[in-house]
Motif scaffolding. Structure first.
Motif, short mmCIF file in Angstrom:
data_model
loop_
_atom_site.label_atom_id
_atom_site.label_comp_id
_atom_site.label_asym_id
_atom_site.label_seq_id
_atom_site.Cartn_x
_atom_site.Cartn_y
_atom_site.Cartn_z
N SER A 240 13.81 33.78 -42.80
CA SER A 240 14.57 33.84 -41.56
C SER A 240 16.06 33.66 -41.85
CB SER A 240 14.09 32.74 -40.60
OG SER A 240 14.88 32.71 -39.43
N ARG A 241 16.87 34.02 -40.88
CA ARG A 241 18.31 33.78 -40.96
C ARG A 241 18.71 32.52 -40.18
NH1 ARG A 241 20.84 38.93 -38.23
NH2 ARG A 241 19.11 39.88 -39.38
N LEU A 242 17.75 31.94 -39.46
CA LEU A 242 18.02 30.79 -38.59
C LEU A 242 17.14 29.61 -38.99
CD1 LEU A 242 19.68 29.99 -36.04
CD2 LEU A 242 17.64 30.58 -34.70
N PHE A 243 17.75 28.43 -39.13
CA PHE A 243 17.04 27.21 -39.49
C PHE A 243 17.31 26.16 -38.42
CE2 PHE A 243 17.96 29.54 -43.29
CZ PHE A 243 16.84 29.39 -44.10
N ILE A 244 16.26 25.67 -37.78
CA ILE A 244 16.38 24.62 -36.77
C ILE A 244 15.60 23.41 -37.25
CG2 ILE A 244 15.98 24.00 -34.36
CD1 ILE A 244 16.07 26.95 -33.66
N ASN A 245 16.26 22.27 -37.33
CA ASN A 245 15.63 21.06 -37.88
C ASN A 245 15.94 19.84 -37.03
OD1 ASN A 245 14.49 21.72 -40.72
ND2 ASN A 245 16.49 22.71 -40.71
N LEU A 246 15.00 18.92 -36.97
CA LEU A 246 15.27 17.58 -36.47
C LEU A 246 15.81 16.76 -37.63
CD1 LEU A 246 11.99 16.93 -34.43
CD2 LEU A 246 14.20 17.73 -33.57
N TYR A 247 16.70 15.83 -37.35
CA TYR A 247 17.27 15.06 -38.44
C TYR A 247 17.45 13.59 -38.06
CZ TYR A 247 21.84 14.77 -36.11
OH TYR A 247 22.85 14.48 -35.23
N ILE A 248 17.56 12.77 -39.08
CA ILE A 248 17.97 11.38 -38.94
C ILE A 248 18.94 11.09 -40.06
CG2 ILE A 248 15.92 10.59 -40.23
CD1 ILE A 248 16.13 7.96 -38.66
N SER A 249 20.09 10.49 -39.74
CA SER A 249 21.09 10.24 -40.76
C SER A 249 21.57 8.79 -40.68
CB SER A 249 22.28 11.19 -40.61
OG SER A 249 22.96 10.98 -39.39
N LEU A 250 21.94 8.27 -41.83
CA LEU A 250 22.49 6.93 -41.96
C LEU A 250 23.95 7.04 -42.35
CD1 LEU A 250 22.24 3.80 -42.26
CD2 LEU A 250 21.55 4.21 -44.64
N GLN A 251 24.83 6.32 -41.64
CA GLN A 251 26.25 6.33 -41.94
C GLN A 251 26.72 4.93 -42.30
OE1 GLN A 251 28.19 7.92 -38.48
NE2 GLN A 251 27.49 10.02 -38.85
N LEU A 252 27.42 4.85 -43.42
CA LEU A 252 27.98 3.58 -43.87
C LEU A 252 29.45 3.82 -44.24
CD1 LEU A 252 25.09 2.42 -46.25
CD2 LEU A 252 25.54 1.61 -43.92
N GLY A 253 30.33 2.98 -43.74
CA GLY A 253 31.74 3.18 -44.04
C GLY A 253 32.61 2.06 -43.53
N LYS A 254 33.88 2.40 -43.29
CA LYS A 254 34.86 1.38 -42.92
C LYS A 254 35.92 1.97 -42.01
CE LYS A 254 37.73 -2.21 -45.07
NZ LYS A 254 38.23 -2.77 -46.36
N ARG A 255 36.42 1.13 -41.10
CA ARG A 255 37.53 1.51 -40.23
C ARG A 255 38.79 0.74 -40.64
NH1 ARG A 255 33.06 0.66 -36.80
NH2 ARG A 255 32.35 2.59 -35.82
N LYS A 256 39.94 1.33 -40.33
CA LYS A 256 41.19 0.63 -40.61
C LYS A 256 42.28 1.06 -39.63
CE LYS A 256 42.76 3.95 -44.10
NZ LYS A 256 43.26 4.12 -45.48
N GLU B 104 34.89 -3.63 -38.25
CA GLU B 104 35.57 -3.00 -39.37
C GLU B 104 34.63 -2.13 -40.18
OE1 GLU B 104 38.14 -4.27 -43.39
OE2 GLU B 104 37.28 -5.81 -42.06
N PHE B 105 33.39 -2.57 -40.34
CA PHE B 105 32.43 -1.84 -41.17
C PHE B 105 31.50 -1.00 -40.30
CE2 PHE B 105 33.65 -5.50 -43.74
CZ PHE B 105 34.05 -4.85 -44.91
#
Length: 263
Positions: free
Chosen positions: A247-263, A215-216
């Motif tokens: 520049s007109r172009l930006f290339i980045n490495l990323y790390i993201s955290l996701q927190l939420g809920k399903r229903k 669920e989470f």
């Protein structure tokens, strides 16, 4: 920032290896492989090599392994040549100088909207474990340029004074002279002078979910993101001394955290 992302990626994959014995298919019948949840909502917090972003995603769970989602986020993009200076011991009339970004011409913020999806390649173990998949997003981006103001030493009526100014061709010599810089101005300075830059963005990454069928939502994304604009984004002053090309172009490495809920 790069060291932080490298360490984070290492820890995530170390966790993946440690939990490898739990990443095994469950013996499910065909009848049980339906969609348990229909929708999901998550907050997304991202760090990348030259900035940050935060936003929300709203998803439609299509099958047991596939989810389609819409996202909106706001963040900042920085130039690779930005570096911060501070005159810690400088104080005038009890007013302490703020640190500043030398040679910065504009702050660049980005509002992104997107459509994307994620697909799981493995099942999470029945009670614990890690589900592995991939995610992608593409959509429009609206860049927001805000002039970067410095507090500069200037004579006013024959007296030395502190004046808040943004970069211009007329004040280039003073704006790029550390001897004449007192510090940065307040963030609110320049909010009435915003300019917009339309563009597009996209990202693709490895999706690691500690609750893929729970669920989470507790997930991490690690990948590559790209922002592109119709013309150069003037974040830094372009001079031979700074060697900072916009520049007109930006290339980045990323790390993201996701927190939420399903229903």
């Amino acid at each position: 920032m790069r060291n932080f992302i490298s360490i984070s990626v290492f820890l995530i994959f170390a966790t993946f290896v440690a939990d490898a014995q739990t990443i095994q298919p469950r013996q499910l019948s065909t009848q049980n492989k339906g969609v348990v949840y229909n929708k999901e909502f998550a907050f997304d917090f991202r760090l990348h090599t030259h900035g940050f972003a935060a936003g929300v995603t709203i998803g439609k769970i299509q099958t047991y392994y596939k989810t389609k989602f819409y996202s909106i986020e706001f963040g900042e993009l920085k130039h690779p040549k930005e570096f911060r200076l501070s005159f810690d011991n400088l104080s005038i009339n009890g007013r302490t100088a703020r640190s500043f970004l030398f040679g910065k011409q504009n702050s660049f913020f980005v509002l992104r909207g997107g459509i994307g999806g994620k697909r799981y390649f493995t099942e999470k173990a029945a009670k614990k474990g890690l589900a592995v998949g991939m995610s992608y997003t593409v959509g429009p981006a609206l860049g927001i340029l805000k002039p970067y103001y410095l507090e500069l030493r200037r004579p006013v009526d024959g007296r030395p004074s502190i004046v808040s100014e943004k970069f211009s061709t007329e004040n280039e010599d003073i704006f790029l002279s550390q001897e004449n810089i007192y510090g940065s101005s307040r963030f609110s300075q320049g909010l009435g002078e915003l300019r917009l830059r339309p563009g597009i963005h996209g990202k693709i990454g490895v999706h690691l979910d500690w609750g893929a069928f729970d669920e989470f939502i507790k997930a991490v994304d690690v990948g590559v993101m790209i922002d592109g604009y119709l013309s150069k984004v003037p974040i830094m002053v372009e001079t031979d001394a700074l060697d900072a090309e916009n520049s007109r172009l930006f290339i980045n490495l990323y790390i993201s955290l996701q927190l939420g809920k399903r229903k």
